[in-house]
Enzyme design. Structure first.
Site, PDB file in Angstrom:
ATOM      1  N   ARG A  62       0.851  -1.207   0.000  1.00 21.76           N
ATOM      2  CA  ARG A  62       0.000   0.000   0.000  1.00 21.76           C
ATOM      3  C   ARG A  62       0.872   1.237   0.000  1.00 21.76           C
ATOM      4  O   ARG A  62       1.806   1.341   0.803  1.00 21.76           O
ATOM      5  CB  ARG A  62      -0.911  -0.002   1.233  1.00 21.76           C
ATOM      6  CG  ARG A  62      -1.728  -1.265   1.294  1.00 21.76           C
ATOM      7  CD  ARG A  62      -2.567  -1.376   2.556  1.00 21.76           C
ATOM      8  NE  ARG A  62      -3.023  -2.759   2.672  1.00 21.76           N
ATOM      9  CZ  ARG A  62      -4.065  -3.173   3.349  1.00 21.76           C
ATOM     10  NH1 ARG A  62      -4.792  -2.311   4.017  1.00 21.76           N
ATOM     11  NH2 ARG A  62      -4.392  -4.448   3.384  1.00 21.76           N
ATOM     12  N   HIS A 166      -8.994  -1.156   3.845  1.00 24.29           N
ATOM     13  CA  HIS A 166      -9.736  -0.219   4.702  1.00 24.29           C
ATOM     14  C   HIS A 166      -9.105   1.173   4.693  1.00 24.29           C
ATOM     15  O   HIS A 166      -9.582   2.061   5.383  1.00 24.29           O
ATOM     16  CB  HIS A 166      -9.776  -0.748   6.131  1.00 24.29           C
ATOM     17  CG  HIS A 166      -8.409  -0.894   6.730  1.00 24.29           C
ATOM     18  ND1 HIS A 166      -7.519  -1.849   6.301  1.00 24.29           N
ATOM     19  CD2 HIS A 166      -7.773  -0.189   7.678  1.00 24.29           C
ATOM     20  CE1 HIS A 166      -6.397  -1.725   6.973  1.00 24.29           C
ATOM     21  NE2 HIS A 166      -6.518  -0.724   7.817  1.00 24.29           N
ATOM     22  N   ASP A 346     -12.689  -3.229   0.413  1.00 20.52           N
ATOM     23  CA  ASP A 346     -12.646  -4.390  -0.474  1.00 20.52           C
ATOM     24  C   ASP A 346     -13.561  -5.518  -0.026  1.00 20.52           C
ATOM     25  O   ASP A 346     -13.437  -6.649  -0.496  1.00 20.52           O
ATOM     26  CB  ASP A 346     -11.197  -4.887  -0.673  1.00 20.52           C
ATOM     27  CG  ASP A 346     -10.562  -5.403   0.592  1.00 20.52           C
ATOM     28  OD1 ASP A 346     -10.922  -4.915   1.682  1.00 20.52           O
ATOM     29  OD2 ASP A 346      -9.690  -6.291   0.509  1.00 20.52           O
ATOM     30  N   ARG A 349     -13.984  -7.135   5.349  1.00 14.41           N
ATOM     31  CA  ARG A 349     -14.220  -6.942   6.784  1.00 14.41           C
ATOM     32  C   ARG A 349     -15.703  -6.748   7.075  1.00 14.41           C
ATOM     33  O   ARG A 349     -16.466  -6.375   6.187  1.00 14.41           O
ATOM     34  CB  ARG A 349     -13.492  -5.687   7.272  1.00 14.41           C
ATOM     35  CG  ARG A 349     -12.003  -5.770   7.146  1.00 14.41           C
ATOM     36  CD  ARG A 349     -11.387  -4.578   7.836  1.00 14.41           C
ATOM     37  NE  ARG A 349      -9.936  -4.672   7.730  1.00 14.41           N
ATOM     38  CZ  ARG A 349      -9.096  -4.021   8.511  1.00 14.41           C
ATOM     39  NH1 ARG A 349      -9.564  -3.220   9.464  1.00 14.41           N
ATOM     40  NH2 ARG A 349      -7.807  -4.161   8.361  1.00 14.41           N
ATOM     41  N   THR A 413      -1.130 -12.029  13.056  1.00 11.73           N
ATOM     42  CA  THR A 413      -2.102 -11.183  12.362  1.00 11.73           C
ATOM     43  C   THR A 413      -2.003 -11.348  10.841  1.00 11.73           C
ATOM     44  O   THR A 413      -0.908 -11.386  10.290  1.00 11.73           O
ATOM     45  CB  THR A 413      -1.820  -9.720  12.749  1.00 11.73           C
ATOM     46  OG1 THR A 413      -2.040  -9.609  14.154  1.00 11.73           O
ATOM     47  CG2 THR A 413      -2.728  -8.758  12.020  1.00 11.73           C
ATOM     48  N   GLU A 440     -10.404 -12.348  13.124  1.00 12.44           N
ATOM     49  CA  GLU A 440      -9.464 -11.417  13.735  1.00 12.44           C
ATOM     50  C   GLU A 440     -10.247 -10.309  14.436  1.00 12.44           C
ATOM     51  O   GLU A 440     -11.366  -9.985  14.029  1.00 12.44           O
ATOM     52  CB  GLU A 440      -8.575 -10.782  12.672  1.00 12.44           C
ATOM     53  CG  GLU A 440      -7.715 -11.759  11.918  1.00 12.44           C
ATOM     54  CD  GLU A 440      -6.733 -11.031  11.012  1.00 12.44           C
ATOM     55  OE1 GLU A 440      -5.588 -10.854  11.425  1.00 12.44           O
ATOM     56  OE2 GLU A 440      -7.122 -10.634   9.911  1.00 12.44           O
ATOM     57  N   SER A 442      -9.800  -7.330  14.098  1.00  9.03           N
ATOM     58  CA  SER A 442      -9.890  -6.187  13.204  1.00  9.03           C
ATOM     59  C   SER A 442     -11.069  -6.319  12.234  1.00  9.03           C
ATOM     60  O   SER A 442     -10.967  -5.924  11.084  1.00  9.03           O
ATOM     61  CB  SER A 442      -8.587  -6.054  12.427  1.00  9.03           C
ATOM     62  OG  SER A 442      -8.318  -7.284  11.757  1.00  9.03           O
ATOM     63  N   LYS A 453     -11.073 -13.498   4.471  1.00  8.31           N
ATOM     64  CA  LYS A 453     -12.161 -13.060   5.320  1.00  8.31           C
ATOM     65  C   LYS A 453     -13.276 -12.536   4.420  1.00  8.31           C
ATOM     66  O   LYS A 453     -13.022 -12.143   3.290  1.00  8.31           O
ATOM     67  CB  LYS A 453     -11.697 -12.015   6.320  1.00  8.31           C
ATOM     68  CG  LYS A 453     -10.940 -10.816   5.780  1.00  8.31           C
ATOM     69  CD  LYS A 453     -10.354 -10.036   6.957  1.00  8.31           C
ATOM     70  CE  LYS A 453      -9.689  -8.748   6.538  1.00  8.31           C
ATOM     71  NZ  LYS A 453      -8.296  -8.935   6.100  1.00  8.31           N
TER      72      LYS A 453
HETATM   73  C1  VG1 Z   1      -4.624  -5.005   9.652  1.00  7.02           C
HETATM   74  C2  VG1 Z   1      -5.362  -5.837  10.678  1.00  7.02           C
HETATM   75  C3  VG1 Z   1      -5.227  -7.302  10.345  1.00  7.02           C
HETATM   76  C4  VG1 Z   1      -5.741  -7.555   8.919  1.00  7.02           C
HETATM   77  C5  VG1 Z   1      -5.010  -6.666   7.955  1.00  7.02           C
HETATM   78  C6  VG1 Z   1      -5.517  -6.774   6.545  1.00  7.02           C
HETATM   79  O1  VG1 Z   1      -3.252  -5.320   9.688  1.00  7.02           O
HETATM   80  O2  VG1 Z   1      -4.891  -5.568  11.976  1.00  7.02           O
HETATM   81  O3  VG1 Z   1      -5.923  -8.054  11.292  1.00  7.02           O
HETATM   82  O4  VG1 Z   1      -5.555  -8.885   8.555  1.00  7.02           O
HETATM   83  O5  VG1 Z   1      -5.145  -5.301   8.354  1.00  7.02           O
HETATM   84  O6  VG1 Z   1      -6.868  -6.459   6.453  1.00  7.02           O
HETATM   85  P1  VG1 Z   1      -2.175  -4.442  10.478  1.00  7.02           P
HETATM   86  O7  VG1 Z   1      -0.860  -5.049  10.156  1.00  7.02           O
HETATM   87  O8  VG1 Z   1      -2.363  -3.035   9.994  1.00  7.02           O
HETATM   88  O9  VG1 Z   1      -2.537  -4.541  11.921  1.00  7.02           O
HETATM   89  V1  VG1 Z   1      -7.472  -5.671   5.096  1.00  7.02           V
HETATM   90  O10 VG1 Z   1      -9.159  -5.764   5.185  1.00  7.02           O
HETATM   91  O11 VG1 Z   1      -6.760  -4.163   5.329  1.00  7.02           O
HETATM   92  O12 VG1 Z   1      -6.790  -6.450   3.864  1.00  7.02           O
HETATM   93 CO    CO Z   2     -10.087  -5.330   3.532  1.00  5.95          CO
END
Ligand code: VG1
Ligand code: CO
Length: 637
Positions: A62, A166, A346, A349, A413, A440, A442, A453
């Site tokens: 990203r 997100h 996307d 979640r 995670t 998770e 999150s 997910k």
């Molecule tokens: C975050 C969440 C994690 C999730 C990841 C991708 O990661 O905490 O639980 O799997 O986003 O989700 P991080 O490293 O920022 O804590 V998604 O829906 O952004 O692909």
């Molecule tokens: Co996502």
């Protein structure tokens, strides 16, 4: 020479059109005309140099969209460098042979369609034969996973998903790319490490020079022949996803329950990729009224919202559900929906709420597990054969798994770690843990129906739970509510009070300094000499989480710092510190707080209130304020 034009007009069933006559046109396929130019000349090898910082994080790479767009000359070939490295890695994993079939789809954020065009050219120039692009260019992450697994019997060897999930989108905001492998699972660390290595040594990439853009809005099954051997085909984004959800749930029963007086729902698509899927499933398949949907039209900037389904960013839905931003009830009316849900950009979640009742993702997972009989995917098999949660998620699932005697795993995670457990039989020919349930903290929940997910799956799981809870309730009687289901669960198992503090855009050096301090003083150091403070909370131990994958034996270290505490009355609690792997600037510190409460009379408290003293104690011990200069978190979820 160049392939100078993929001439505009679509012609039905193009006869062999090249000088070599090499095409064998398929019936019923509309093809754009390819010029008579010698096609091999269309492929160009273009010189480039490595661009720093292309290491994928928790899920994909990203960056600010301007980086991907190549606004600065140094980033001119940002997308091309990344995609060339990606498919070289995929080919290496495929015994040195270029992969044949790949899906390219995105969540509709700013730069979505431009990126699709660039990527298709790089893929075609590298000899990827079939490139599948959804009509309109938009597909949710779970839908891509389903299509990889199911379309043409699982012919796709991968999916390139254009999303920063997100994170916000639009000019000045984020764009990203995730890659999913042949079982539909997010690329594992071996893959992303190898990909990253290639981005540091890349010297050229292949692409097609010139040519018109593909018409992403063309009819389903339209094919665009880009080179003699490579074609882009426009596919139906919904087909496999709808089919796989039908195999998980009882659509007929849900359709009937949707008509039940008093059972109203509200789904917030946050202008992301989940919206069109929600419309298709909730409205067209299950018969809920259109008024059940909000923000379900995808927008490049998500309507300027932050497409992260939590109590802060899904504020409008949260209010409509009769909730305050700390999750406590503001009171409900007859108009308050019985069930509310939101998706992220996307669509992978989910936020789940009932009227005046926020369900934490960790509780939601535990409740789905305890109610497996209500969900056909699990009940058909006599229950889940394995369950898992990410380490920072609460232990609510653990106690249910123990009571039901289901094999349980705590993973780092990120969804890629669940992928191996779900694929233990399919990919590794080991003990079968499917049907599998995982999630998770999150706001991610899902099962082995795909390898991601799945936001809508979670909502349908809750519709199924409510349907089951109300099976003996006569029409006209008040329905068993989400609040009832949650309260009953807590009285059976106790409540795991839980919340997360996020400190976004912290200076990276400061964030690392704080983590190092925890490591040296609270994990490696002796904490027994640290007494309780005024609140009576005492630190008991510290540990750094690492994980040995039970399926492939790989080790992943430094996955979070766990501090165990004890309240004055002996109740255990914990705080976990982690640095996010999904940000695009600076560091995000996440502090996860959890406290178990068996006493039913205390279950009504709002989580941030119940956990405040623990938060203060943890923040003080790790010197968060002194080191980062932050007085308050950016967001509490
Ligand atoms: C975050 C969440 C994690 C999730 C990841 C991708 O990661 O905490 O639980 O799997 O986003 O989700 P991080 O490293 O920022 O804590 V998604 O829906 O952004 O692909
Ligand atoms: Co996502």
């Amino acid at each position: 020479m160049r392939l100078h034009s993929l001439v505009a007009a679509a012609v039905a069933i193009l006869p062999s059109a090249t000088s070599t006559g090499a095409f064998s046109p398929q019936p019923f396929v509309v093809r754009k005309h390819v010029s008579d130019t010698c096609l091999s000349s269309a492929v160009a090898e273009i010189t480039t140099s490595p661009i720093a910082g292309m290491k994928p994080g928790t899920s994909g790479l990203r960056k600010k969209v301007e980086v991907w767009q190549g606004v600065d000359d140094a980033n001119k070939y940002y997308v091309e460098n990344f995609i060339q490295s990606l498919i070289d890695t995929a080919a290496e994993n495929n015994g040195g042979k270029m992969i044949d079939t790949v899906i390219v789809a995105g969540d509709g954020r700013y730069f979505n369609n431009e990126a699709i065009q660039i990527i298709c050219k790089v893929l075609a120039a590298n000899g990827v034969k079939s490139i599948w692009v959804p009509q309109g260019g938009i597909m949710s992450t779970p839908a891509v996973s389903a299509a990889i697994r199911m379309r043409e019997g699982g012919a796709a060897q991968g999916g390139i998903i254009l999303t920063a999930s997100h994170n916000p989108g639009g000019p000045g905001e984020d764009f990203g790319i995730k890659y999913n492998e042949e079982y539909g699972q997010p690329a594992g660390e071996d893959f992303t490490d190898a990909l990253y290595e290639k981005t540091t040594t890349i010297s050229s990439f292949k692409s097609l020079e010139g040519g018109d853009d593909i018409d992403i809005g063309a009819e389903v099954n339209t094919s665009f022949q880009l080179t003699e051997e490579s074609a882009v085909t426009i596919i139906d984004p919904f087909a496999e996803y709808v089919e796989v959800l039908k195999s998980c749930f009882d659509f007929d029963a849900m359709r009937a329950f949707a008509q039940r007086p008093g059972f109203t729902i509200l789904f917030d698509g946050m202008h992301g990729a989940g919206g069109p899927f929600a419309k298709r499933i909730l409205v067209e398949e299950l018969g809920f009224p259109e008024s059940s949907l909000m923000r379900c039209d995808p927008k490049p900037d998500f309507g300027k919202c932050h497409p992260d389904p939590n109590l802060t960013y899904a504020a409008e839905l949260v209010k409509k559900m009769g909730l305050d931003s700390d999750g406590s009830s503001l009171g409900c009316t007859d108009a308050t929906p019985a069930l509310g849900a939101a998706n992220d950009g996307d669509g992978d979640r989910n936020l789940i709420a009932g009227a005046g009742c926020f369900v934490t993702p960790s509780d939601s997972l535990a409740i789905i597990c305890d109610n497996w009989k209500a969900i056909p995917h699990f009940s058909k098999a006599g229950g889940p054969k394995g369950v898992a949660r990410s380490m920072p998620s609460s232990a609510a699932l653990d106690v249910v798994a123990e009571a039901l005697d289901i094999p349980f795993f705590s993973t780092p995670t990120g969804w890629k770690f669940f992928g191996n457990l779900m694929g233990s039989k399919e990919q590794f020919d080991q003990r079968d843990y499917t049907p599998f349930l995982c999630g998770e903290e999150s706001f991610g929940t899902g099962s082995d129906h795909i390898r991601e997910k799945d936001g809508l799956w979670a909502m349908l799981a809750w519709v199924s739970i409510l349907m089951d809870a109300n099976k003996d309730v006569a029409e006209g009687e008040p329905l068993v509510s989400v609040q009832d289901v949650v309260s009953n669960h807590w009285s059976k198992y106790g409540r795991h009070f839980y919340c997360r503090y996020d400190y976004e855009a912290v200076d990276s050096d400061a964030a690392n300094k704080m983590m190092d301090l925890i490591r040296t003083e609270l994990v490696a150091g002796d904490v027994s000499s640290i007494g309780a403070d005024d609140s009576g909370i005492k630190i008991v131990s510290g540990e750094e989480f690492s994980y040995i994958d039970p399926v492939d034996g790989s080790t992943t270290s430094k996955q979070g710092l766990i501090l165990q505490f004890e309240f004055e009355n002996g109740d255990p609690a914990r705080a976990v510190f982690r640095l996010s792997g999904t940000g695009s600037a600076g560091a995000t510190i996440r502090m996860y707080l959890e406290k178990f409460e068996k006493d039913e009379s205390k279950h009504g408290e709002a989580a941030p209130v119940a956990l405040r003293s623990l938060a203060d104690r943890a923040i003080g011990l790790v010197q968060l304020k002194q080191i980062t200069g932050r007085d308050a978190p950016t967001v509490i979820t």
